[in-house]
Design a protein around this motif. Structure first.
Motif, PDB file in Angstrom:
ATOM      1  N   VAL A   1      -5.682  -0.911   7.886  1.00  0.00           N
ATOM      2  CA  VAL A   1      -5.175  -2.287   7.852  1.00  0.00           C
ATOM      3  C   VAL A   1      -6.325  -3.273   7.654  1.00  0.00           C
ATOM      4  O   VAL A   1      -6.218  -4.216   6.859  1.00  0.00           O
ATOM      5  N   LYS A   2      -7.428  -3.062   8.356  1.00  0.00           N
ATOM      6  CA  LYS A   2      -8.584  -3.951   8.213  1.00  0.00           C
ATOM      7  C   LYS A   2      -9.127  -3.912   6.781  1.00  0.00           C
ATOM      8  O   LYS A   2      -9.448  -4.952   6.196  1.00  0.00           O
ATOM      9  N   ASP A   3      -9.246  -2.701   6.237  1.00  0.00           N
ATOM     10  CA  ASP A   3      -9.763  -2.558   4.872  1.00  0.00           C
ATOM     11  C   ASP A   3      -8.814  -3.195   3.863  1.00  0.00           C
ATOM     12  O   ASP A   3      -9.256  -3.851   2.905  1.00  0.00           O
ATOM     13  N   ALA A   4      -7.505  -2.990   4.076  1.00  0.00           N
ATOM     14  CA  ALA A   4      -6.517  -3.558   3.160  1.00  0.00           C
ATOM     15  C   ALA A   4      -6.538  -5.081   3.216  1.00  0.00           C
ATOM     16  O   ALA A   4      -6.454  -5.759   2.182  1.00  0.00           O
ATOM     17  N   LYS A   5      -6.668  -5.636   4.417  1.00  0.00           N
ATOM     18  CA  LYS A   5      -6.707  -7.105   4.560  1.00  0.00           C
ATOM     19  C   LYS A   5      -7.941  -7.674   3.862  1.00  0.00           C
ATOM     20  O   LYS A   5      -7.854  -8.699   3.167  1.00  0.00           O
ATOM     21  N   ALA A   6      -9.085  -7.009   4.038  1.00  0.00           N
ATOM     22  CA  ALA A   6     -10.307  -7.483   3.384  1.00  0.00           C
ATOM     23  C   ALA A   6     -10.156  -7.449   1.865  1.00  0.00           C
ATOM     24  O   ALA A   6     -10.599  -8.372   1.158  1.00  0.00           O
ATOM     25  N   ALA A   7      -9.502  -6.391   1.350  1.00  0.00           N
ATOM     26  CA  ALA A   7      -9.308  -6.266  -0.093  1.00  0.00           C
ATOM     27  C   ALA A   7      -8.351  -7.337  -0.610  1.00  0.00           C
ATOM     28  O   ALA A   7      -8.577  -7.914  -1.690  1.00  0.00           O
ATOM     29  N   VAL A   8      -7.299  -7.611   0.137  1.00  0.00           N
ATOM     30  CA  VAL A   8      -6.335  -8.642  -0.269  1.00  0.00           C
ATOM     31  C   VAL A   8      -7.005 -10.010  -0.333  1.00  0.00           C
ATOM     32  O   VAL A   8      -6.804 -10.783  -1.278  1.00  0.00           O
TER      33      VAL A   8
ATOM     34  N   SER B   1       5.251   1.361   3.537  1.00  0.00           N
ATOM     35  CA  SER B   1       6.596   1.554   4.061  1.00  0.00           C
ATOM     36  C   SER B   1       6.799   3.001   4.496  1.00  0.00           C
ATOM     37  O   SER B   1       5.911   3.844   4.310  1.00  0.00           O
ATOM     38  N   GLY B   2       7.954   3.300   5.056  1.00  0.00           N
ATOM     39  CA  GLY B   2       8.235   4.660   5.510  1.00  0.00           C
ATOM     40  C   GLY B   2       8.249   5.669   4.386  1.00  0.00           C
ATOM     41  O   GLY B   2       7.913   6.838   4.580  1.00  0.00           O
ATOM     42  N   SER B   3       8.614   5.233   3.186  1.00  0.00           N
ATOM     43  CA  SER B   3       8.661   6.148   2.036  1.00  0.00           C
ATOM     44  C   SER B   3       7.395   6.084   1.204  1.00  0.00           C
ATOM     45  O   SER B   3       7.079   7.011   0.458  1.00  0.00           O
ATOM     46  N   GLY B   4       6.662   4.975   1.312  1.00  0.00           N
ATOM     47  CA  GLY B   4       5.505   4.774   0.447  1.00  0.00           C
ATOM     48  C   GLY B   4       5.884   4.295  -0.932  1.00  0.00           C
ATOM     49  O   GLY B   4       5.032   4.113  -1.803  1.00  0.00           O
TER      50      GLY B   4
ATOM     51  N   PRO C   1       0.840  -1.208   0.000  1.00  0.00           N
ATOM     52  CA  PRO C   1       0.000   0.000   0.000  1.00  0.00           C
ATOM     53  C   PRO C   1       0.873   1.257   0.000  1.00  0.00           C
ATOM     54  O   PRO C   1       2.006   1.235   0.492  1.00  0.00           O
ATOM     55  N   GLN C   2       0.336   2.339  -0.538  1.00  0.00           N
ATOM     56  CA  GLN C   2       1.090   3.597  -0.630  1.00  0.00           C
ATOM     57  C   GLN C   2       0.343   4.711   0.100  1.00  0.00           C
ATOM     58  O   GLN C   2       0.138   5.797  -0.427  1.00  0.00           O
ATOM     59  N   ASN C   3      -0.049   4.443   1.326  1.00  0.00           N
ATOM     60  CA  ASN C   3      -0.877   5.390   2.070  1.00  0.00           C
ATOM     61  C   ASN C   3      -0.157   6.687   2.425  1.00  0.00           C
ATOM     62  O   ASN C   3      -0.794   7.693   2.698  1.00  0.00           O
TER      63      ASN C   3
END
Length: 222
Positions: free
Chosen positions: A123-130, A154-157, A89-91
């Motif tokens: 994190v919950k939304d990302a896990k559901a999407a994965v 990541s720290g940089s995205g 993810p690139q949040n």
């Protein structure tokens, strides 16, 4: 008086000569020497670790890319193009709002604390999407199988790599979307998995751009 002027002139001339010599040495000779050594011994790294496909530069092995579908009308966030391996993810990425003459992406982290409700929901939304995206007929992803790098940025995205576990998780989807066998795609992942540096530093990784270039080549040949 004459001695004073003469001494001053001599000192100025000495300072000017030192300035000229140091300018040539540190401003011309040294940069050229360092550049020449870098180009001769570390050509790829010195030029940005470029990755080429079909003779064209398509990116850098140090910078992650997005693999998304074109935005639909009314959409703010594009959907992932599921025929390609997806990166982290690139949040934390932001948009340039100062010098709008250029379309820039601002690298950065979300700066959300571990107990942030926003982060927990992301994190919950990302896990559901994965789980949803990678579950295909005959293969269902379990929540316990989703690795941390699949749901956190990541720290940089701009992390270019994913874990072998996240790459393995996507194998069945990639095979189904591209008309390939699971064994073909799994071999592709295995062949592009890099081990720990020096055998003990860090964790094994998979470069997503390199993997997708190899996937494109495999699909073309099939």
């Amino acid at each position: 008086m004459n001695n004073s002027v003469t001494n001053t002139a001599r000192l100025l001339w000495a300072g000017l000569r030192a300035l000229l010599v140091l300018t040539v040495v540190t401003g011309v000779i040294y940069p050229l020497a360092v550049t020449g050594i870098a180009q001769a011994l570390f050509n790829n790294k010195a030029n940005g670790s470029e990755i080429k496909s079909d003779g064209k530069v398509v990116g850098s092995s140090l910078i992650g890319q997005s693999y998304n579908l074109p935005l639909k009308k009314g959409q703010e966030t594009p959907d992932p193009d599921l025929k390609w391996f997806q990166g982290r993810p690139q949040n934390g990425l932001g948009a340039n709002s100062v010098n709008t003459q250029y379309k820039l992406i601002l690298s950065g982290a979300t700066n959300l604390s571990a107990d942030s409700k926003v982060l927990v929901q992301q994190v919950k939304d990302a896990k559901a999407a994965v789980i949803k995206d990678n579950s295909v007929p005959g293969y269902t992803v379990k929540a316990s199988e989703v690795p941390a790098d699949a749901v956190t940025s990541s720290g940089s995205g701009l992390d270019p790599d994913i874990s072998p576990a996240y790459a393995d998780l996507q194998v069945h989807r990639i095979a189904e979307k591209n008309g390939l066998s699971v064994a073909q795609v799994q071999k592709l992942v295995d062949d592009h998995t890099d081990g720990r540096t020096l055998g003990f530093i860090g964790e094994p990784t998979v470069n997503v751009l390199e993997l997708n270039i190899a996937l494109k080549s495999l699909v073309t040949k099939s």
